[in-house]
Motif scaffolding. Structure first.
Motif, PDB file in Angstrom:
ATOM      1  N   GLY A  89      20.679  64.210  -6.117  1.00 16.61           N
ATOM      2  CA  GLY A  89      19.651  63.183  -6.163  1.00 16.61           C
ATOM      3  C   GLY A  89      20.069  61.982  -6.994  1.00 16.61           C
ATOM      4  N   PHE A  90      20.779  62.213  -8.094  1.00 19.75           N
ATOM      5  CA  PHE A  90      21.255  61.102  -8.922  1.00 19.75           C
ATOM      6  C   PHE A  90      22.251  60.241  -8.155  1.00 19.75           C
ATOM      7  CE2 PHE A  90      24.654  59.543 -11.718  1.00 19.75           C
ATOM      8  CZ  PHE A  90      23.937  58.654 -12.496  1.00 19.75           C
ATOM      9  N   ALA A  91      23.209  60.883  -7.485  1.00 18.16           N
ATOM     10  CA  ALA A  91      24.197  60.125  -6.710  1.00 18.16           C
ATOM     11  C   ALA A  91      23.517  59.308  -5.613  1.00 18.16           C
ATOM     12  CB  ALA A  91      25.221  61.081  -6.115  1.00 18.16           C
ATOM     13  N   GLN A  92      22.560  59.918  -4.943  1.00 15.42           N
ATOM     14  CA  GLN A  92      21.862  59.216  -3.876  1.00 15.42           C
ATOM     15  C   GLN A  92      21.008  58.079  -4.426  1.00 15.42           C
ATOM     16  OE1 GLN A  92      18.561  59.026  -2.487  1.00 15.42           O
ATOM     17  NE2 GLN A  92      19.335  58.079  -0.589  1.00 15.42           N
ATOM     18  N   MET A  93      20.402  58.275  -5.602  1.00 12.86           N
ATOM     19  CA  MET A  93      19.546  57.247  -6.194  1.00 12.86           C
ATOM     20  C   MET A  93      20.364  56.037  -6.639  1.00 12.86           C
ATOM     21  SD  MET A  93      16.444  56.482  -6.826  1.00 12.86           S
ATOM     22  CE  MET A  93      15.668  58.088  -6.628  1.00 12.86           C
ATOM     23  N   ILE A  94      21.521  56.265  -7.256  1.00 14.31           N
ATOM     24  CA  ILE A  94      22.382  55.160  -7.669  1.00 14.31           C
ATOM     25  C   ILE A  94      22.842  54.360  -6.451  1.00 14.31           C
ATOM     26  CG2 ILE A  94      24.700  54.633  -8.542  1.00 14.31           C
ATOM     27  CD1 ILE A  94      22.837  54.979 -10.777  1.00 14.31           C
ATOM     28  N   ALA A  95      23.314  55.061  -5.421  1.00 14.39           N
ATOM     29  CA  ALA A  95      23.761  54.366  -4.216  1.00 14.39           C
ATOM     30  C   ALA A  95      22.599  53.647  -3.533  1.00 14.39           C
ATOM     31  CB  ALA A  95      24.400  55.372  -3.258  1.00 14.39           C
ATOM     32  N   ASN A  96      21.412  54.245  -3.595  1.00 10.08           N
ATOM     33  CA  ASN A  96      20.244  53.633  -2.975  1.00 10.08           C
ATOM     34  C   ASN A  96      19.883  52.308  -3.670  1.00 10.08           C
ATOM     35  OD1 ASN A  96      17.794  53.986  -1.114  1.00 10.08           O
ATOM     36  ND2 ASN A  96      16.820  53.715  -3.101  1.00 10.08           N
ATOM     37  N   ILE A  97      19.962  52.272  -5.012  1.00 11.41           N
ATOM     38  CA  ILE A  97      19.633  51.042  -5.743  1.00 11.41           C
ATOM     39  C   ILE A  97      20.658  49.951  -5.435  1.00 11.41           C
ATOM     40  CG2 ILE A  97      19.370  50.035  -8.035  1.00 11.41           C
ATOM     41  CD1 ILE A  97      18.344  52.742  -9.010  1.00 11.41           C
ATOM     42  N   TYR A  98      21.951  50.326  -5.405  1.00 10.78           N
ATOM     43  CA  TYR A  98      22.975  49.345  -5.054  1.00 10.78           C
ATOM     44  C   TYR A  98      22.746  48.787  -3.649  1.00 10.78           C
ATOM     45  CZ  TYR A  98      26.137  49.987  -9.041  1.00 10.78           C
ATOM     46  OH  TYR A  98      26.699  49.980 -10.306  1.00 10.78           O
ATOM     47  N   SER A  99      22.452  49.675  -2.698  1.00  6.95           N
ATOM     48  CA  SER A  99      22.269  49.220  -1.310  1.00  6.95           C
ATOM     49  C   SER A  99      21.008  48.377  -1.156  1.00  6.95           C
ATOM     50  CB  SER A  99      22.226  50.427  -0.370  1.00  6.95           C
ATOM     51  OG  SER A  99      21.124  51.272  -0.683  1.00  6.95           O
ATOM     52  N   VAL A 100      19.947  48.694  -1.900  1.00  3.97           N
ATOM     53  CA  VAL A 100      18.724  47.878  -1.837  1.00  3.97           C
ATOM     54  C   VAL A 100      18.998  46.472  -2.358  1.00  3.97           C
ATOM     55  CG1 VAL A 100      16.452  47.587  -2.903  1.00  3.97           C
ATOM     56  CG2 VAL A 100      17.075  49.768  -1.902  1.00  3.97           C
ATOM     57  N   LYS A 101      19.825  46.353  -3.390  1.00  4.08           N
ATOM     58  CA  LYS A 101      20.121  45.049  -3.965  1.00  4.08           C
ATOM     59  C   LYS A 101      20.989  44.190  -3.049  1.00  4.08           C
ATOM     60  CE  LYS A 101      19.643  45.591  -8.951  1.00  4.08           C
ATOM     61  NZ  LYS A 101      18.858  44.350  -9.086  1.00  4.08           N
ATOM     62  N   TYR A 102      21.928  44.796  -2.337  1.00  2.00           N
ATOM     63  CA  TYR A 102      22.935  44.018  -1.619  1.00  2.00           C
ATOM     64  C   TYR A 102      22.761  44.022  -0.096  1.00  2.00           C
ATOM     65  CZ  TYR A 102      25.258  44.330  -6.144  1.00  2.00           C
ATOM     66  OH  TYR A 102      25.543  44.251  -7.490  1.00  2.00           O
ATOM     67  N   MET A 103      21.845  44.829   0.437  1.00  2.00           N
ATOM     68  CA  MET A 103      21.628  44.877   1.878  1.00  2.00           C
ATOM     69  C   MET A 103      20.209  44.436   2.210  1.00  2.00           C
ATOM     70  SD  MET A 103      23.398  48.545   2.867  1.00  2.00           S
ATOM     71  CE  MET A 103      23.053  48.312   4.626  1.00  2.00           C
ATOM     72  N   HIS A 104      20.003  44.099   3.490  1.00  2.86           N
ATOM     73  CA  HIS A 104      18.640  43.864   3.952  1.00  2.86           C
ATOM     74  C   HIS A 104      17.886  45.192   3.948  1.00  2.86           C
ATOM     75  CE1 HIS A 104      19.893  39.894   4.889  1.00  2.86           C
ATOM     76  NE2 HIS A 104      20.600  40.217   5.968  1.00  2.86           N
ATOM     77  N   LEU A 105      16.597  45.116   3.623  1.00  2.73           N
ATOM     78  CA  LEU A 105      15.820  46.353   3.491  1.00  2.73           C
ATOM     79  C   LEU A 105      15.786  47.156   4.786  1.00  2.73           C
ATOM     80  CD1 LEU A 105      12.717  45.454   1.285  1.00  2.73           C
ATOM     81  CD2 LEU A 105      14.768  46.729   0.662  1.00  2.73           C
ATOM     82  N   GLY A 106      15.629  46.480   5.916  1.00  2.00           N
ATOM     83  CA  GLY A 106      15.585  47.199   7.189  1.00  2.00           C
ATOM     84  C   GLY A 106      16.880  47.924   7.483  1.00  2.00           C
ATOM     85  N   ASP A 107      18.025  47.235   7.242  1.00  2.00           N
ATOM     86  CA  ASP A 107      19.325  47.873   7.486  1.00  2.00           C
ATOM     87  C   ASP A 107      19.556  49.024   6.512  1.00  2.00           C
ATOM     88  OD1 ASP A 107      19.641  45.981   9.413  1.00  2.00           O
ATOM     89  OD2 ASP A 107      20.995  44.706   8.237  1.00  2.00           O
TER      90      ASP A 107
END
Length: 394
Positions: A167-185
């Protein structure tokens, strides 16, 4: 004279013994007696057989009555158990209502995270974990549901540990992706989890993997490629494709989505544990892992202003309730149904926010990728429904 009579009597006795002086009616009497004895014996045998049959019938009836009594007791216990359930657990479809609320809350949290400038993802996760732990731990103590309660099986502790790490690994990657990607993608990439749940079930639980599973894997893979649009495949203008940070975060969130696909099953496995206990354990692990991540990689800390503190508080409360709604929904419904509903609602909400809040329209490649991934999810849902119906018919 007396001797003659005695001699005569002796002679008759000897003749009787030898069978030479037996009267014919004697044989008739013997035969009659023999037949009567045989008849009595047969009658006795028939009566004995009838008695055995009656005993067997009585035993069968007794067993039937016992089974009926046990069945009635079981039904009564089930009815009593249903009656004693809390009100919210007896509301039909309440699990789906909870997961819809959780999807909306998580979408709002993603907007807050995306608009939060100047803070690194591990620092954000550390603050969020400490804030959530500050009110989840007193709650756990107040209701006597501590993390890693006494008597918990070692297997369950291992499952909680695995859930915390993945869950920690997924949460860190999720925050990075939310910051740098479009939300829909970003949401399309994380929505591929049900497919990898099916793969994990095949690898570890030896469940069947048919044509629908393979087709879903292919559709998801192609759909993610269309969403991410890697430069090696798509020759697009710089403004139409993601930069390196977005590509790396997309790859990271895709890999961690694969690895953390078992978390939904773990929560379902631990559904008897109290939700606040599971949340407190997760926050403790997230806080320790975030601190080690910052310490080892020398990530710069962030001193938030009062407005940023309020934003961190809102993010922490939102993530807490989003996780709470998901865990509660998994206590009421099956994991595959909740996973399908959660990702479908999250995709719709993310694209609506992307279009109407950020004013970013998805391009044709994103639409194709979203269609493929969504079709793969519903294909898996159709397979699950058909499998359940076959089990019921059997």
């Amino acid at each position: 004279m007396g001797e003659t009579v005695v001699a005569k009597m002796r002679k008759e006795t000897e003749d009787t013994r030898n069978g030479t002086n037996v009267r014919p009616d004697t044989f008739v009497d013997l035969e009659r007696l023999t037949s009567e004895e045989d008849a009595k014996a047969k009658k006795t045998g028939i009566e004995a057989e009838d008695s055995k049959a009656e005993c067997a019938d009585l035993l069968a009836k007794a067993e039937d009555n016992t089974l009926t009594g046990q069945l009635e007791e079981t039904v009564a216990e089930k009815v009593e158990e249903k009656t004693n359930l809390k009100l919210w657990k007896r509301i039909p479809g309440f699990g789906f209502i909870l997961v819809l609320c959780g999807a909306l809350v998580n979408t709002v949290v993603n907007v807050l995270v995306k608009d939060f400038e100047g803070i690194e993802p591990p620092v954000l996760l550390l603050y969020r974990s400490l804030i959530t732990l500050s009110f989840s731990m007193p709650w756990a103590v107040a209701i006597d549901k501590p993390p890693f309660r006494q008597g918990m099986a070692n297997k369950d502790k291992l499952l909680i540990f695995i859930r915390g790490v993945l869950g920690f690994a997924q949460m860190i990657a999720n925050i990075y992706s939310v910051k740098y990607m479009h939300l829909g993608d970003q949401k399309m990439v994380t929505a591929t989890r049900p497919v990898f749940v099916a793969i994990s079930a095949r690898l570890f639980l030896k469940e069947s993997c048919g044509i629908m599973d393979l087709a879903s894997m292919v559709l998801v893979g192609v759909g993610v490629v269309f969403v991410v649009k890697p430069p090696l495949i798509f020759d697009l203008d710089p403004g139409e494709q993601y930069d390196n940070r977005a590509l790396y975060s997309a790859i990271a969130v895709f890999i961690t989505t694969i690895l953390s696909s078992s978390n939904t099953v773990i929560i379902r496995k631990l559904r008897k544990e109290h939700v606040v206990s599971l949340t407190a354990v997760n926050m403790i692990m997230f806080a320790v892992e975030s601190f080690l991540y910052i310490l080892i990689l020398e990530v710069e800390m962030y001193n938030p202003s009062w407005m940023d503190k309020l934003r961190l508080l809102a993010i922490s409360i939102g993530m807490f309730f989003g996780s709470l709604f998901l865990i509660l929904s998994l206590k009421l419904e099956k994991a595959n149904k909740i996973s399908l509903m959660n990702h479908s609602a999250s995709i719709v909400a993310a694209f609506l926010v992307q279009i109407y809040y950020y004013h970013v329209l998805p391009d044709s490649y994103s639409i194709i990728g979203a269609t493929l991934v969504t079709f793969a999810i519903f294909l898996l849902a159709g397979k699950s429904v058909m499998t359940s119906r076959k089990k019921i018919m059997r």
